[in-house]
Design an enzyme around this catalytic site. Structure first.
Site, PDB file in Angstrom:
ATOM      1  N   GLU A 168       0.852  -1.183   0.000  1.00 19.65           N
ATOM      2  CA  GLU A 168       0.000   0.000   0.000  1.00 19.65           C
ATOM      3  C   GLU A 168       0.898   1.246   0.000  1.00 19.65           C
ATOM      4  O   GLU A 168       1.872   1.280   0.750  1.00 19.65           O
ATOM      5  CB  GLU A 168      -0.895   0.044   1.236  1.00 19.65           C
ATOM      6  CG  GLU A 168      -1.904   1.189   1.162  1.00 19.65           C
ATOM      7  CD  GLU A 168      -2.869   1.232   2.352  1.00 19.65           C
ATOM      8  OE1 GLU A 168      -2.685   0.469   3.311  1.00 19.65           O
ATOM      9  OE2 GLU A 168      -3.793   2.043   2.296  1.00 19.65           O
TER      10      GLU A 168
ATOM     11  N   GLY B 214       3.228   2.675  10.612  1.00 24.09           N
ATOM     12  CA  GLY B 214       2.952   1.921  11.837  1.00 24.09           C
ATOM     13  C   GLY B 214       2.790   0.438  11.589  1.00 24.09           C
ATOM     14  O   GLY B 214       3.486  -0.387  12.170  1.00 24.09           O
TER      15      GLY B 214
ATOM     16  N   HIS C 242      -9.329  -3.953   9.959  1.00 24.95           N
ATOM     17  CA  HIS C 242      -9.287  -3.750   8.503  1.00 24.95           C
ATOM     18  C   HIS C 242      -9.709  -5.009   7.745  1.00 24.95           C
ATOM     19  O   HIS C 242     -10.066  -4.927   6.566  1.00 24.95           O
ATOM     20  CB  HIS C 242      -7.867  -3.386   8.055  1.00 24.95           C
ATOM     21  CG  HIS C 242      -7.571  -1.914   8.021  1.00 24.95           C
ATOM     22  ND1 HIS C 242      -8.435  -0.981   7.476  1.00 24.95           N
ATOM     23  CD2 HIS C 242      -6.481  -1.207   8.422  1.00 24.95           C
ATOM     24  CE1 HIS C 242      -7.888   0.225   7.567  1.00 24.95           C
ATOM     25  NE2 HIS C 242      -6.706   0.117   8.142  1.00 24.95           N
TER      26      HIS C 242
ATOM     27  N   HIS D 158      -6.571  -2.132  15.203  1.00 28.65           N
ATOM     28  CA  HIS D 158      -6.799  -1.373  13.964  1.00 28.65           C
ATOM     29  C   HIS D 158      -6.548  -2.254  12.731  1.00 28.65           C
ATOM     30  O   HIS D 158      -7.402  -2.365  11.846  1.00 28.65           O
ATOM     31  CB  HIS D 158      -5.888  -0.147  13.947  1.00 28.65           C
ATOM     32  CG  HIS D 158      -5.975   0.691  12.714  1.00 28.65           C
ATOM     33  ND1 HIS D 158      -6.619   1.907  12.680  1.00 28.65           N
ATOM     34  CD2 HIS D 158      -5.500   0.498  11.461  1.00 28.65           C
ATOM     35  CE1 HIS D 158      -6.546   2.419  11.465  1.00 28.65           C
ATOM     36  NE2 HIS D 158      -5.856   1.583  10.697  1.00 28.65           N
ATOM     37  N   GLU D 159      -5.380  -2.877  12.696  1.00 30.66           N
ATOM     38  CA  GLU D 159      -5.051  -3.695  11.514  1.00 30.66           C
ATOM     39  C   GLU D 159      -5.988  -4.892  11.421  1.00 30.66           C
ATOM     40  O   GLU D 159      -6.422  -5.270  10.333  1.00 30.66           O
ATOM     41  CB  GLU D 159      -3.592  -4.141  11.552  1.00 30.66           C
ATOM     42  CG  GLU D 159      -2.564  -3.006  11.686  1.00 30.66           C
ATOM     43  CD  GLU D 159      -2.743  -1.862  10.712  1.00 30.66           C
ATOM     44  OE1 GLU D 159      -3.257  -2.086   9.606  1.00 30.66           O
ATOM     45  OE2 GLU D 159      -2.378  -0.717  11.062  1.00 30.66           O
TER      46      GLU D 159
ATOM     47  N   MET E  17       0.554  -2.628   8.690  1.00 28.53           N
ATOM     48  CA  MET E  17      -0.161  -2.808   7.430  1.00 28.53           C
ATOM     49  C   MET E  17      -1.052  -4.041   7.496  1.00 28.53           C
ATOM     50  O   MET E  17      -0.622  -5.107   7.932  1.00 28.53           O
ATOM     51  CB  MET E  17       0.879  -2.917   6.289  1.00 28.53           C
ATOM     52  CG  MET E  17       0.274  -3.129   4.936  1.00 28.53           C
ATOM     53  SD  MET E  17      -0.765  -1.700   4.463  1.00 28.53           S
ATOM     54  CE  MET E  17      -1.963  -2.524   3.445  1.00 28.53           C
ATOM     55  N   GLU E  18      -2.268  -3.887   6.988  1.00 24.88           N
ATOM     56  CA  GLU E  18      -3.326  -4.872   7.175  1.00 24.88           C
ATOM     57  C   GLU E  18      -3.388  -5.966   6.111  1.00 24.88           C
ATOM     58  O   GLU E  18      -4.462  -6.537   5.882  1.00 24.88           O
ATOM     59  CB  GLU E  18      -4.670  -4.147   7.223  1.00 24.88           C
ATOM     60  CG  GLU E  18      -5.134  -3.520   5.878  1.00 24.88           C
ATOM     61  CD  GLU E  18      -4.799  -2.054   5.702  1.00 24.88           C
ATOM     62  OE1 GLU E  18      -3.828  -1.584   6.324  1.00 24.88           O
ATOM     63  OE2 GLU E  18      -5.490  -1.383   4.916  1.00 24.88           O
TER      64      GLU E  18
HETATM   65  N1  TRP Z   1      -3.023   0.930   5.767  1.00 28.55           N
HETATM   66  C1  TRP Z   1      -2.051   1.131   6.804  1.00 28.55           C
HETATM   67  C2  TRP Z   1      -2.848   1.378   8.054  1.00 28.55           C
HETATM   68  O1  TRP Z   1      -3.790   1.678   8.298  1.00 28.55           O
HETATM   69  C3  TRP Z   1      -1.189   2.311   6.577  1.00 28.55           C
HETATM   70  C4  TRP Z   1       0.128   2.032   5.923  1.00 28.55           C
HETATM   71  C5  TRP Z   1       1.061   1.192   6.335  1.00 28.55           C
HETATM   72  C6  TRP Z   1       0.681   2.685   4.800  1.00 28.55           C
HETATM   73  N2  TRP Z   1       2.154   1.279   5.534  1.00 28.55           N
HETATM   74  C7  TRP Z   1       1.950   2.163   4.594  1.00 28.55           C
HETATM   75  C8  TRP Z   1       0.249   3.648   3.941  1.00 28.55           C
HETATM   76  C9  TRP Z   1       2.786   2.608   3.577  1.00 28.55           C
HETATM   77  C10 TRP Z   1       1.064   4.079   2.927  1.00 28.55           C
HETATM   78  C11 TRP Z   1       2.325   3.570   2.729  1.00 28.55           C
HETATM   79  O2  TRP Z   1      -2.758   1.291   9.049  1.00 28.55           O
HETATM   80 ZN    ZN Z   2      -5.527   1.716   8.725  1.00 29.93          ZN
END
Ligand code: TRP
Ligand code: ZN
Length: 884
Positions: A134, A274, A314, A310-311, A276-277
């Site tokens: 992402e 932080g 998702h 949170h993750e 990633m889901e």
């Molecule tokens: N979707 C992730 C979240 O909510 C956010 C995220 C993690 C992200 N790594 C990233 C977004 C790198 C952009 C690029 O918690």
């Molecule tokens: Zn998120």
């Protein structure tokens, strides 16, 4: 000056893809220096696209294209084009479907994961392969329609050296494993749920795991695994407990069950954000996953809980229902943050959680709304999507969902989310779809409410009251305005749920109600009000707005002491602090009501100590600056320091007494992360910092004693934080011992780096030369984002005096670091640009100096689109401000 221009992507330009990808087969031959990926796409013309001649568009970035086959035959170079806009492969519809309506396209690519310092796509961290796709990282792995509205079923084969990479993970369920005989082995994973490519994940390395199980509401047994180094496994047990709590909560609160046989989390030391889901395989920044009493503070335990939840959440809000395009990001992020906040209100004190959320909105999101990067929660355009993972999309997005919850009521809201999940499961949806489900489930017209998705900026409420003693009638007159933001000058009135109550002398808080604002000005009457009350406004921060009411000092002090809403009490004491600050900066006078309130709080043993701690945590430099039309950085710093020093001096004895009380409440008990112990530690920490703003040998000794007696990191960090800006032997002793003890522990040493980078004063050495020395420290690692942030971001965020050093050296330092890190990791570097967001509001020479560095940055040809977008918008905001 002429330099490259970024391409602007507009929401209104959305077109459905010409082709869909039903199935993806990926085969990875992992090699740290040259990884080869074979991807086979089962394509289908998109009936919904409207245009049957629309071609297939594949995105790629930094890839070597090895081969391209269509239905098993090499695709001649004449059959496809490379588009000039980035690295795109375009194949005409007629070419693809010449051999039938189900073309299979095979693409072989190769790249070097070790050279990938941007940490997007597939990269190597500590000898382990890991991915971050992402928003647009998948295009660094293979050519693909890298957009969230292309949903596919994935089958992933991973081959790698068995010795170096014994564990091979991807999304979904494990299908098979086998030895390849040549020192390599193979694992095959299959994810039955269709997903966009940004949710793809792969992890391969020499890693260990913590295992557990979860029984779902319908009785399915799910295997839970957290992957980390063997040494770090004991630090994973807290995250595991949190995961199980979050899984249960989502079943109970939203009726959402987990949908695979296995749920995995991997902790990566090098990570841009932080966590990633990724479907079935979340990847975390290890800083937000690992926790134990010696290496995590109470706040860290809470953060791990929140991010794990949170993750996990998702999985439904983001994965089962995903976003049609990146303009809809708040559809998954705002909603998921709100779900996380609801969950956290069951895990800690709801009032304290709400104050944290309010403080974060006011200090960070309101600042964004007032600056060059202001945007609605659903932006209309962007240049680099990474720049829009913002406090506006996330936290203000969550506030918008919270307002829906308030307006609809819990029951209709739940009907709405059920309908939304049922209707859009397995598809890519829009914010409009979400609101439509809410509208249908509740029967409430949300047409005007939807302005929250399109209008940027913070609404400002002006409230005035009127009391008619003869008729016992009390009236609140409310008007709303919204300041212009870049590109949006005229704003329409918003729907604002304004929670209020009346504080009545003698009878406390009465007449709680939510006023529904929809017009520019409105009046609300309360009958049978026996005496003029004090209004308690925007209780629990019921909307992301600012409220102005002309309270008397004594009224504010009464709210601090007697209101029963935590946020309102906290807001009232801040208001007193702002007044005292203005008075001190103005005629140098004092505000007696603030002293009165502080004394009352210190002597208040009935209220939750965590709440008292929040009420005694005074506004930051930035928050004070953001109230001024013209910012004088040096005056902000000196007045703030003087006010804190005066308060600490006046209340010295009471602070020390209360501090002793909190320590006694903790003493003799085994360490525990329960809310009561956390609250006592929090208040003790706040008081220690408070009293040390007028530090002397006695208060320094208090800090050192806490540090020496500490059996947990919270007490250690609070002791060190309290002396951060106090050059004294006690500080030197703690800081050097901490450094020596933890110099080989990545996350722990980051805490030391961040404290040192934030430290304001250090005798003869300037803060800027001190932070430069940190960059030269032998353990500084420019490739690790957490370490870079611990120095550069900590300096930019916390070292107001250093950043605004009068000779401009702080500005020069940040500008230099932006350029330096932009060359290797643009999304990391772009976050540093925010430090300059107030430049055009500053007095001279701060304004001219910052402007000079911004212009210098903008003149660099090689800037990434990420940094270029922010720097140019920041400069432009200055031009517009000058014209006003
Ligand atoms: N979707 C992730 C979240 O909510 C956010 C995220 C993690 C992200 N790594 C990233 C977004 C790198 C952009 C690029 O918690
Ligand atoms: Zn998120």
């Amino acid at each position: 000056m002429k330099h490259p221009e970024n391409a602007v992507i507009r929401r209104s330009d959305y077109r459905a893809p010409g082709f869909l990808v039903d199935r993806v087969e990926l085969c990875f031959d992992l090699d740290p220096l040259a990884t080869r990926v074979e991807s086979t796409l089962s394509l289908r013309r998109n009936g919904a696209a409207g245009d049957v001649t629309a071609p297939l568009e594949l995105c790629g970035a930094d890839l070597t294209l090895v081969s391209l086959h269509l239905n098993g035959e090499p695709l001649p170079a004449s059959a496809w084009q490379k588009s000039g806009n980035g690295d795109r492969i375009i194949i005409a519809a007629a070419v693809l479907t010449a051999g039938g309506e189900q073309p299979r396209l095979s693409i072989v690519t190769s790249f070097n994961p070790t050279a990938n310092l941007a940490l997007e796509g597939l990269y190597v961290t500590n000898g382990t392969f890991c991915t971050q796709c992402e928003a647009e990282g998948f295009r660094r792995i293979t050519y693909f329609p890298d957009r969230p509205d292309v949903l596919s079923e994935y089958q992933v084969t991973i081959r790698a050296s068995r010795d170096d990479f014994p564990v091979l993970l991807s999304n979904g369920n494990l299908v098979s494993e086998r030895d390849l005989g040549d020192g390599r082995h193979e694992a095959v994973w299959h994810d039955p749920h269709k997903k966009p490519c940004y949710l793809f994940a792969l992890v391969a390395g020499k890693i260990d795991r913590l295992q557990d199980h979860f029984m779902t509401a319908s009785g399915r047994k799910v295997l839970l695994e957290i992957y980390s180094t063997t040494a770090n496994l004991p630090r994973c047990t807290w995250a595991m407990a949190c995961l199980k709590a979050a899984m249960r909560w989502d079943e109970e609160a939203y009726g959402r069950e987990y949908d695979l046989d296995r749920f995995m989390i991997y902790a990566a030391d090098d990570f841009n954000m932080g966590a990633m889901e990724n479907k079935g395989l979340n990847i975390f920044n290890s800083r937000f996953l690992l926790a134990d009493r010696d290496t995590a503070t109470d706040a860290d335990f809470q953060t791990v809980d929140a991010i794990v939840a949170h993750e996990y959440f998702h999985n439904w809000s983001g994965n089962r229902v995903t976003c049609r395009d990146w303009f809809q990001l708040s559809l998954k992020e705002g909603f998921t943050v709100f779900r996380e906040q609801q969950y956290m209100a069951t895990r800690a004190s709801p009032a304290v959680m709400r104050i944290d959320e309010t403080a974060f909105m006011q200090s960070r999101q309101f600042a964004q709304d007032a600056g060059p990067m202001a945007h609605p929660i659903r932006p209309d355009e962007y240049e680099a999507i990474d720049n829009f993972y913002t406090v506006t999309v996330y936290e203000k997005g969550a506030e918008v969902i919270r307002m829906l919850h308030t307006l609809l009521g819990a029951e209709a809201y739940r009907k709405g989310t059920d309908l939304y999940f049922a209707r859009h499961d397995g598809t890519a949806a829009t914010c409009d779809d979400f609101v439509a489900a809410m509208e249908e489930a509740s029967g409430i017209d949300l047409a005007q409410f939807k302005r929250w998705y399109s209008q940027a900026g913070t609404p400002q409420l002006q409230v005035r009251d009127e009391y008619d003693a003869a008729q016992s009638r009390y009236i609140l007159h409310v008007s709303q305005t919204m300041p212009p933001t870049p590109g949006q000058l005229d704003k329409q009135p918003m729907v604002i749920p304004l929670a209020v109550a009346l504080l009545q002398e003698g009878s406390g808080v009465t007449r709680e109600r939510v006023l529904n604002l929809t017009e520019k000005t409105q009046s609300f009457a309360f009958a049978d009000v026996p005496a003029r009350p004090i209004p308690s406004l925007l209780r629990a921060f019921s909307a992301p707005v600012k409220v102005a009411f002309d309270y008397g000092d004594a009224q504010l002090a009464a709210l601090v002491e007697h209101d029963n809403d935590g946020v309102s009490r906290w807001q009232a004491v801040r208001e007193l602090f702002f007044r005292a600050f203005d008075k001190l900066r103005g005629d140098g006078g004092a505000v007696a009501a603030l002293d009165h309130a502080v004394a009352a709080l210190l002597a208040d043993y009935a209220t939750d100590p965590a709440l008292i701690a929040h009420m005694l945590a005074f506004p930051s430099h930035g928050e004070l600056a953001d109230r001024d039309a013209e910012i004088d950085p040096a005056a902000i710093a000196s007045t703030r320091e003087e006010l804190l020093r005066q308060l600490a001096t006046t209340h010295r004895a009471a602070i020390i007494e209360r501090y002793g009380h909190e320590r006694i409440a903790l003493s003799g008990k085994a360490w525990s992360p329960d809310v009561t112990a956390v609250a006592h530690r929090a208040l003790a920490g706040t008081l220690l910092a408070f009293v040390n703003t007028a530090g002397d040998t006695e208060t320094h000794a208090l800090s050192l004693a806490q540090w020496q007696g500490a059996d947990n990191l919270t007490d250690v960090m609070n002791a060190m934080t309290a002396l951060r800006d106090q050059p004294c032997p006690e500080r030197d002793r703690m800081y050097s011992a901490f450094h020596d003890q933890w110099q080989h522990d990545l996350s722990m040493l980051n805490r030391w780096f961040a404290l040192e980078a934030g430290a304001l004063r250090r005798g003869a050495t300037s803060a800027v030369s001190a932070v430069r020395a940190l960059l030269a420290h032998e353990r500084f690692d420019s490739k690790n984002p957490n370490r870079v942030r611990a120095v550069v971001q900590a300096f930019a965020d916390q070292n107001w005096e250093g950043f605004h050093a009068s000779d401009g050296s702080g500005y020069a330092f940040i500008a230099e670091q932006i350029l330096r890190f932009d060359a290797q990791n643009p999304s990391l570097a772009a976050r540093f640009c925010d430090a300059f967001s107030r430049w055009y509001k500053c007095v001279e020479p701060a304004r001219a100096l910052q402007g000079m560095y911004l212009h210098k940055l903008a003149a660099h040809e090689a800037l990434s689109p990420n940094v270029r977008e922010i720097i140019e918008k920041t400069l432009k905001a200055g031009d517009t401000a000058a014209l006003r």
